[in-house]
Design a protein around this motif. Structure first.
Motif, PDB file in Angstrom:
ATOM      1  N   TYR A 122      15.402  12.768  12.791  1.00 47.39           N
ATOM      2  CA  TYR A 122      15.163  14.078  13.401  1.00 47.39           C
ATOM      3  C   TYR A 122      15.493  14.037  14.894  1.00 47.39           C
ATOM      4  CZ  TYR A 122      13.089  18.530  14.495  1.00 47.39           C
ATOM      5  OH  TYR A 122      12.923  19.829  14.913  1.00 47.39           O
ATOM      6  N   TYR A 123      15.046  13.004  15.576  1.00 46.57           N
ATOM      7  CA  TYR A 123      15.294  12.874  17.015  1.00 46.57           C
ATOM      8  C   TYR A 123      16.793  12.942  17.312  1.00 46.57           C
ATOM      9  CZ  TYR A 123      15.233  11.083  21.755  1.00 46.57           C
ATOM     10  OH  TYR A 123      15.405  10.946  23.109  1.00 46.57           O
ATOM     11  N   HIS A 124      17.581  12.209  16.563  1.00 48.57           N
ATOM     12  CA  HIS A 124      19.021  12.147  16.826  1.00 48.57           C
ATOM     13  C   HIS A 124      19.789  13.348  16.270  1.00 48.57           C
ATOM     14  CE1 HIS A 124      18.892   8.353  18.872  1.00 48.57           C
ATOM     15  NE2 HIS A 124      18.078   7.904  17.936  1.00 48.57           N
ATOM     16  N   ASP A 125      19.231  14.025  15.283  1.00 45.61           N
ATOM     17  CA  ASP A 125      19.871  15.235  14.743  1.00 45.61           C
ATOM     18  C   ASP A 125      19.605  16.467  15.601  1.00 45.61           C
ATOM     19  OD1 ASP A 125      21.064  13.959  12.617  1.00 45.61           O
ATOM     20  OD2 ASP A 125      19.619  14.666  11.110  1.00 45.61           O
ATOM     21  N   HIS A 126      18.639  16.390  16.517  1.00 47.09           N
ATOM     22  CA  HIS A 126      18.249  17.542  17.340  1.00 47.09           C
ATOM     23  C   HIS A 126      18.210  17.174  18.828  1.00 47.09           C
ATOM     24  CE1 HIS A 126      16.664  18.339  13.290  1.00 47.09           C
ATOM     25  NE2 HIS A 126      16.971  19.590  13.566  1.00 47.09           N
ATOM     26  N   HIS A 138       6.385  16.675  15.272  1.00 48.67           N
ATOM     27  CA  HIS A 138       5.548  15.529  14.917  1.00 48.67           C
ATOM     28  C   HIS A 138       5.437  15.434  13.400  1.00 48.67           C
ATOM     29  CE1 HIS A 138       2.830  18.962  14.981  1.00 48.67           C
ATOM     30  NE2 HIS A 138       2.092  18.299  14.124  1.00 48.67           N
ATOM     31  N   LEU A 139       4.865  14.351  12.932  1.00 51.67           N
ATOM     32  CA  LEU A 139       4.689  14.165  11.501  1.00 51.67           C
ATOM     33  C   LEU A 139       3.578  15.075  10.994  1.00 51.67           C
ATOM     34  CD1 LEU A 139       4.957  10.288  11.370  1.00 51.67           C
ATOM     35  CD2 LEU A 139       6.684  11.950  10.650  1.00 51.67           C
ATOM     36  N   ASP A 140       3.854  15.757   9.912  1.00 51.89           N
ATOM     37  CA  ASP A 140       2.900  16.683   9.314  1.00 51.89           C
ATOM     38  C   ASP A 140       1.579  15.973   9.022  1.00 51.89           C
ATOM     39  OD1 ASP A 140       1.865  18.966   8.167  1.00 51.89           O
ATOM     40  OD2 ASP A 140       2.881  18.686   6.249  1.00 51.89           O
ATOM     41  N   GLY A 141       0.498  16.577   9.483  1.00 50.99           N
ATOM     42  CA  GLY A 141      -0.824  16.020   9.240  1.00 50.99           C
ATOM     43  C   GLY A 141      -1.234  14.923  10.194  1.00 50.99           C
ATOM     44  N   ARG A 142      -0.385  14.583  11.142  1.00 52.55           N
ATOM     45  CA  ARG A 142      -0.676  13.522  12.111  1.00 52.55           C
ATOM     46  C   ARG A 142      -0.338  14.019  13.508  1.00 52.55           C
ATOM     47  NH1 ARG A 142      -0.815   8.258   9.836  1.00 52.55           N
ATOM     48  NH2 ARG A 142      -1.611   7.726  11.890  1.00 52.55           N
ATOM     49  N   VAL A 181       7.175   3.859   5.846  1.00 56.29           N
ATOM     50  CA  VAL A 181       8.332   3.489   6.666  1.00 56.29           C
ATOM     51  C   VAL A 181       9.396   4.589   6.633  1.00 56.29           C
ATOM     52  CG1 VAL A 181       9.615   2.156   4.938  1.00 56.29           C
ATOM     53  CG2 VAL A 181       9.787   1.552   7.359  1.00 56.29           C
ATOM     54  N   ALA A 182       9.447   5.338   5.546  1.00 54.02           N
ATOM     55  CA  ALA A 182      10.394   6.461   5.464  1.00 54.02           C
ATOM     56  C   ALA A 182      10.090   7.502   6.538  1.00 54.02           C
ATOM     57  CB  ALA A 182      10.349   7.089   4.075  1.00 54.02           C
ATOM     58  N   ASP A 183       8.808   7.668   6.893  1.00 52.89           N
ATOM     59  CA  ASP A 183       8.442   8.620   7.954  1.00 52.89           C
ATOM     60  C   ASP A 183       8.991   8.177   9.308  1.00 52.89           C
ATOM     61  OD1 ASP A 183       7.046  10.351   6.283  1.00 52.89           O
ATOM     62  OD2 ASP A 183       5.187   9.213   6.519  1.00 52.89           O
ATOM     63  N   VAL A 184       8.986   6.881   9.545  1.00 54.04           N
ATOM     64  CA  VAL A 184       9.530   6.361  10.805  1.00 54.04           C
ATOM     65  C   VAL A 184      11.015   6.685  10.872  1.00 54.04           C
ATOM     66  CG1 VAL A 184       9.940   4.294  12.186  1.00 54.04           C
ATOM     67  CG2 VAL A 184       7.777   4.558  10.930  1.00 54.04           C
ATOM     68  N   TYR A 185      11.734   6.408   9.801  1.00 52.30           N
ATOM     69  CA  TYR A 185      13.166   6.705   9.763  1.00 52.30           C
ATOM     70  C   TYR A 185      13.418   8.211   9.808  1.00 52.30           C
ATOM     71  CZ  TYR A 185      14.309   1.833   8.987  1.00 52.30           C
ATOM     72  OH  TYR A 185      14.470   0.484   9.143  1.00 52.30           O
ATOM     73  N   MET A 193       0.842  -1.172   0.000  1.00 53.90           N
ATOM     74  CA  MET A 193       0.000   0.000   0.000  1.00 53.90           C
ATOM     75  C   MET A 193       0.889   1.237   0.000  1.00 53.90           C
ATOM     76  SD  MET A 193      -2.607   1.472   2.933  1.00 53.90           S
ATOM     77  CE  MET A 193      -3.218  -0.117   3.320  1.00 53.90           C
ATOM     78  N   SER A 194       0.601   2.171  -0.856  1.00 54.80           N
ATOM     79  CA  SER A 194       1.368   3.410  -0.934  1.00 54.80           C
ATOM     80  C   SER A 194       0.835   4.405   0.086  1.00 54.80           C
ATOM     81  CB  SER A 194       1.245   4.000  -2.341  1.00 54.80           C
ATOM     82  OG  SER A 194       1.931   5.211  -2.417  1.00 54.80           O
ATOM     83  N   ARG A 195       1.738   5.020   0.798  1.00 52.66           N
ATOM     84  CA  ARG A 195       1.355   6.000   1.819  1.00 52.66           C
ATOM     85  C   ARG A 195       2.038   7.313   1.518  1.00 52.66           C
ATOM     86  NH1 ARG A 195       2.334   1.248   5.534  1.00 52.66           N
ATOM     87  NH2 ARG A 195       0.260   0.494   5.978  1.00 52.66           N
ATOM     88  N   VAL A 196       1.434   8.396   1.945  1.00 51.10           N
ATOM     89  CA  VAL A 196       1.993   9.727   1.741  1.00 51.10           C
ATOM     90  C   VAL A 196       3.149   9.936   2.708  1.00 51.10           C
ATOM     91  CG1 VAL A 196       1.492  12.185   1.903  1.00 51.10           C
ATOM     92  CG2 VAL A 196      -0.249  10.623   1.032  1.00 51.10           C
ATOM     93  N   GLN A 197       4.288  10.382   2.179  1.00 52.04           N
ATOM     94  CA  GLN A 197       5.405  10.699   3.055  1.00 52.04           C
ATOM     95  C   GLN A 197       5.169  12.073   3.669  1.00 52.04           C
ATOM     96  OE1 GLN A 197       9.203  10.248   1.214  1.00 52.04           O
ATOM     97  NE2 GLN A 197       8.861   8.100   0.752  1.00 52.04           N
ATOM     98  N   ARG A 198       5.562  12.200   4.924  1.00 53.56           N
ATOM     99  CA  ARG A 198       5.285  13.414   5.670  1.00 53.56           C
ATOM    100  C   ARG A 198       6.567  14.041   6.189  1.00 53.56           C
ATOM    101  NH1 ARG A 198      -0.125  13.155   6.667  1.00 53.56           N
ATOM    102  NH2 ARG A 198      -1.067  11.131   6.364  1.00 53.56           N
ATOM    103  N   GLY A 199       6.563  15.349   6.313  1.00 50.25           N
ATOM    104  CA  GLY A 199       7.686  16.052   6.909  1.00 50.25           C
ATOM    105  C   GLY A 199       7.490  16.182   8.414  1.00 50.25           C
ATOM    106  N   ILE A 200       8.470  16.759   9.072  1.00 48.72           N
ATOM    107  CA  ILE A 200       8.405  17.011  10.504  1.00 48.72           C
ATOM    108  C   ILE A 200       8.016  18.473  10.695  1.00 48.72           C
ATOM    109  CG2 ILE A 200       9.703  17.028  12.668  1.00 48.72           C
ATOM    110  CD1 ILE A 200       9.427  14.201  11.449  1.00 48.72           C
ATOM    111  N   VAL A 201       6.995  18.721  11.516  1.00 53.34           N
ATOM    112  CA  VAL A 201       6.516  20.077  11.787  1.00 53.34           C
ATOM    113  C   VAL A 201       6.408  20.282  13.297  1.00 53.34           C
ATOM    114  CG1 VAL A 201       5.307  20.308   9.579  1.00 53.34           C
ATOM    115  CG2 VAL A 201       4.111  19.372  11.552  1.00 53.34           C
ATOM    116  N   HIS A 202       6.165  21.549  13.687  1.00 54.91           N
ATOM    117  CA  HIS A 202       6.112  21.905  15.108  1.00 54.91           C
ATOM    118  C   HIS A 202       4.812  22.608  15.496  1.00 54.91           C
ATOM    119  CE1 HIS A 202      10.401  21.414  14.416  1.00 54.91           C
ATOM    120  NE2 HIS A 202      10.502  21.206  15.702  1.00 54.91           N
ATOM    121  N   ASP A 203       3.723  22.366  14.811  1.00 56.43           N
ATOM    122  CA  ASP A 203       2.503  23.123  15.082  1.00 56.43           C
ATOM    123  C   ASP A 203       1.565  22.458  16.084  1.00 56.43           C
ATOM    124  OD1 ASP A 203       1.691  21.080  13.449  1.00 56.43           O
ATOM    125  OD2 ASP A 203       0.707  22.354  11.971  1.00 56.43           O
ATOM    126  N   LEU A 204       2.030  21.442  16.797  1.00 56.15           N
ATOM    127  CA  LEU A 204       1.203  20.746  17.776  1.00 56.15           C
ATOM    128  C   LEU A 204       1.913  20.767  19.128  1.00 56.15           C
ATOM    129  CD1 LEU A 204      -1.314  18.895  18.293  1.00 56.15           C
ATOM    130  CD2 LEU A 204       0.199  16.980  17.801  1.00 56.15           C
TER     131      LEU A 204
END
Length: 93
Positions: free
Chosen positions: A59-63, A17-21, A50-54, A1-12
Motif C-alpha cells: 500500500y505504501y509504495h502503491d500510493h 492503517h491496518l483495520d482493527g489496529r 505476515v501478509a499484513d506487513v507485506y 499461530m494463525s492470525r486474522v488478516q486485515r485490510g487497510i483503512v483510513h478511519d484513524l
C-alpha cells in the motif's frame, strides 16, 4: 499461530492503517525499510499476520502521493506544536 488478516483503512486520523489496529502503514514501512527489520520480525512483535506487513508495504509504495501527504501533515502538526515542547538542554536543575 494463525492470525486474522486485515485490510487497510483510513478511519484513524486520516492515516492509512491496518483495520482493527492502530498500526499505521507508515509505521510498518519505517520498521521494515528504515530500521531494517524483517517482515516476519515485525509480524511477531506486533501480533500481525505476515501478509499484513507485506500488504502495508505494498500500500505504501502503491500510493506515493497519499503517503507524501500524510508525512507532510504529520510534519506540519509537529512544527505547529514545537513551541510546546522543552528541549532537554533548556531544562535547568
Amino acid at each position: 499461530m494463525s492470525r486474522v488478516q486485515r485490510g487497510i483503512v483510513h478511519d484513524l486520523h486520516d492515516e492509512p492503517h491496518l483495520d482493527g489496529r492502530r498500526i499505521t502503514v507508515r509505521f510498518i514501512k519505517t520498521q521494515v525499510e528504515d530500521r531494517g527489520l524483517d517482515p516476519e520480525t515485525v509480524s511477531e512483535r506486533y501480533t500481525l499476520d505476515v501478509a499484513d506487513v507485506y500488504r502495508a508495504l505494498t500500500y505504501y509504495h502503491d500510493h506515493p502521493k497519499e503517503m507524501d501527504d500524510v508525512e507532510q501533515q504529520r510534519q506540519s502538526a509537529i512544527d505547529s506544536h514545537d513551541h510546546l515542547t522543552t528541549d532537554p538542554d533548556d531544562v535547568r536543575r
